[in-house]
Design an enzyme around this catalytic site. Sequence first.
Site, PDB file in Angstrom:
ATOM      1  N   ASP A 184       0.248   0.738  -2.560  1.00 53.19           N
ATOM      2  CA  ASP A 184      -0.725  -0.006  -1.766  1.00 53.19           C
ATOM      3  C   ASP A 184      -2.078   0.121  -2.464  1.00 53.19           C
ATOM      4  O   ASP A 184      -2.779   1.114  -2.315  1.00 53.19           O
ATOM      5  CB  ASP A 184      -0.775   0.552  -0.336  1.00 53.19           C
ATOM      6  CG  ASP A 184      -1.782  -0.208   0.531  1.00 53.19           C
ATOM      7  OD1 ASP A 184      -2.400  -1.166   0.017  1.00 53.19           O
ATOM      8  OD2 ASP A 184      -1.950   0.170   1.710  1.00 53.19           O
ATOM      9  N   LYS A 204      -8.904  -6.236  -0.216  1.00 48.42           N
ATOM     10  CA  LYS A 204     -10.328  -5.912  -0.408  1.00 48.42           C
ATOM     11  C   LYS A 204     -10.995  -6.537  -1.645  1.00 48.42           C
ATOM     12  O   LYS A 204     -11.414  -7.678  -1.572  1.00 48.42           O
ATOM     13  CB  LYS A 204     -10.483  -4.398  -0.333  1.00 48.42           C
ATOM     14  CG  LYS A 204     -10.079  -3.894   1.078  1.00 48.42           C
ATOM     15  CD  LYS A 204     -10.481  -2.477   1.371  1.00 48.42           C
ATOM     16  CE  LYS A 204     -10.322  -2.151   2.842  1.00 48.42           C
ATOM     17  NZ  LYS A 204      -9.133  -1.382   3.195  1.00 48.42           N
ATOM     18  N   TYR A 230      -3.513   5.215   4.796  1.00 52.48           N
ATOM     19  CA  TYR A 230      -3.665   4.102   5.732  1.00 52.48           C
ATOM     20  C   TYR A 230      -3.134   2.840   5.064  1.00 52.48           C
ATOM     21  O   TYR A 230      -3.484   2.553   3.914  1.00 52.48           O
ATOM     22  CB  TYR A 230      -5.143   3.923   6.094  1.00 52.48           C
ATOM     23  CG  TYR A 230      -5.409   2.766   7.041  1.00 52.48           C
ATOM     24  CD1 TYR A 230      -5.042   2.851   8.382  1.00 52.48           C
ATOM     25  CD2 TYR A 230      -6.001   1.594   6.587  1.00 52.48           C
ATOM     26  CE1 TYR A 230      -5.266   1.795   9.247  1.00 52.48           C
ATOM     27  CE2 TYR A 230      -6.233   0.532   7.450  1.00 52.48           C
ATOM     28  CZ  TYR A 230      -5.864   0.638   8.781  1.00 52.48           C
ATOM     29  OH  TYR A 230      -6.094  -0.415   9.634  1.00 52.48           O
TER      30      TYR A 230
HETATM   31  C1  LIG Z   1      -8.013  -1.556   4.303  1.00 53.08           C
HETATM   32  C2  LIG Z   1      -6.645  -1.142   3.912  1.00 53.08           C
HETATM   33  C3  LIG Z   1      -5.505  -1.799   4.379  1.00 53.08           C
HETATM   34  C4  LIG Z   1      -5.583  -2.863   5.445  1.00 53.08           C
HETATM   35  O1  LIG Z   1      -6.254  -3.970   4.998  1.00 53.08           O
HETATM   36  P1  LIG Z   1      -6.858  -4.990   6.111  1.00 53.08           P
HETATM   37  O2  LIG Z   1      -7.389  -6.105   5.260  1.00 53.08           O
HETATM   38  O3  LIG Z   1      -7.910  -4.238   6.840  1.00 53.08           O
HETATM   39  O4  LIG Z   1      -5.739  -5.402   6.967  1.00 53.08           O
HETATM   40  C5  LIG Z   1      -4.275  -1.452   3.870  1.00 53.08           C
HETATM   41  N1  LIG Z   1      -4.163  -0.477   2.949  1.00 53.08           N
HETATM   42  C6  LIG Z   1      -5.223   0.201   2.489  1.00 53.08           C
HETATM   43  C7  LIG Z   1      -5.025   1.241   1.453  1.00 53.08           C
HETATM   44  C8  LIG Z   1      -6.501  -0.096   2.974  1.00 53.08           C
HETATM   45  O5  LIG Z   1      -7.550   0.618   2.569  1.00 53.08           O
END
Ligand SMILES: *Cc1c(COP(=O)(O)O)cnc(C)c1O
Length: 425
Positions: free
Chosen positions: A233, A261, A139
């Site tokens: 990511d 995060k 994701y």
């Molecule tokens: C949560 C998440 C995102 C998106 O971040 P948001 O702050 O919710 O837009 C992107 N990549 C990963 C791996 C994530 O867990």
Amino acid sequence: MKKSKQLFQDAKKIIPSGINSPVRYFEPYPFFVKKSKGSLIWDEDGNKYIDFCNGYGALLLGHRRKEIISAVSKQLKIGTLYCAPTELEVELAKLIQKNFPSMKKIRLVNTGSEATMTAIRLARGFTKKKKIVKFEGCYHGAHDSVLVKAGSGAAHAGISTSEGGLSEVSKNTLVVQYNNSDDLENTIRKNKDIAAVIVEPVLANMGLILPEQNFLHEMRKITKEHDIPLIFDETVTGFRVSEGGAQMYYQIKPDITTLGKALGNGFAIAAVGGREDIMNKLSPQGKVYQASTFAGNPISVCSAISSIKTINKLKNSLYSKLEKNCRLLVNIIDEIATDLKIPHHINFLGSMFQIFFTNTPVVDYKTSKKADSKKFKKMFSTLLQHGVFIAPSQFETVFLSDAHTNQDLANTIDAYRYALKSVKK
Ligand SMILES: *Cc1c(COP(=O)(O)O)cnc(C)c1O
């Protein structure tokens, strides 16, 4: 009537599905939060929960961590938004770089989605190529290029590829299997037009799935051979797997990194950074456009500076404590499930784990989807009844924070004992 139930009925009338992000919904209705502190969340009906959702990993240091609240409170008194540069932003960029040396230049944004959107556009602008490669179940936020075979809430809702997303966009996203470097290599050999490979170095959005030995190293090797920028990511793994993220833990240097995060420990802030030649493509110096009103706002920047300073001050004691606590939970939960003869697998790394009700090891999207999500749902509800809040989906991860006490862990083990018994029935 319970206040949460009443609030949910009201909310549904004015907010689609009553919630502002899909995974927050669960049956029969989500609890509405009144306040939080340390490891705990209280709902509007006065119930208290030990929090293992922890802002989907954001709250590495716990709710309302005192160092962060104090830094942010000071800033609140002198300004909340300038839309002009500050010394604080330079300080933060330097702190990020000290922990992530591969991020030679850094732009601040607000969310993980914005960070990956920028990273992908940058890679396309830099290489002048169109396609990107992502892995099934990873994701990377809620935008068209990456909402293809995506994990997290999308997988939970059964819409891994969203309606409304343009097929003209998603056809340029090639999807390969996680933990399968042959699949990656074949795809790269067959397609000449690849601008980037994007990956969650540890897959935390299909439950928790670890990279198998050499998978990330192979990925680095193949992308280097073909001169394709590799995007890590690290929205979840940054500052969680180690202070230098998964790239430090696995000793791999990506070309572009995204953070989010845990970077702000509860405030909205994210970052994208990487090779200087790539980052210099950003406007106004370069011709790849990226912009945001709230980017680098002093409140979020203060939260991130304070988070990183706190993490760096605690150093290894933080990560060894988190791992010790997580290992304790995992070992005992494993024991309980084994004693109850419930088929299960637990994946675990550092301060993250997830249990899957299945006979097969969970190594990718398919094996994660195979797990019995009805059993997971039952476990989730029973945990909640016993005062433990984990993310309400099999395709999320259980996150520990520095704020969990030994008493919290003991209570959590008791709750899992009840929960697994309820699964057995
Ligand atoms: C949560 C998440 C995102 C998106 O971040 P948001 O702050 O919710 O837009 C992107 N990549 C990963 C791996 C994530 O867990």
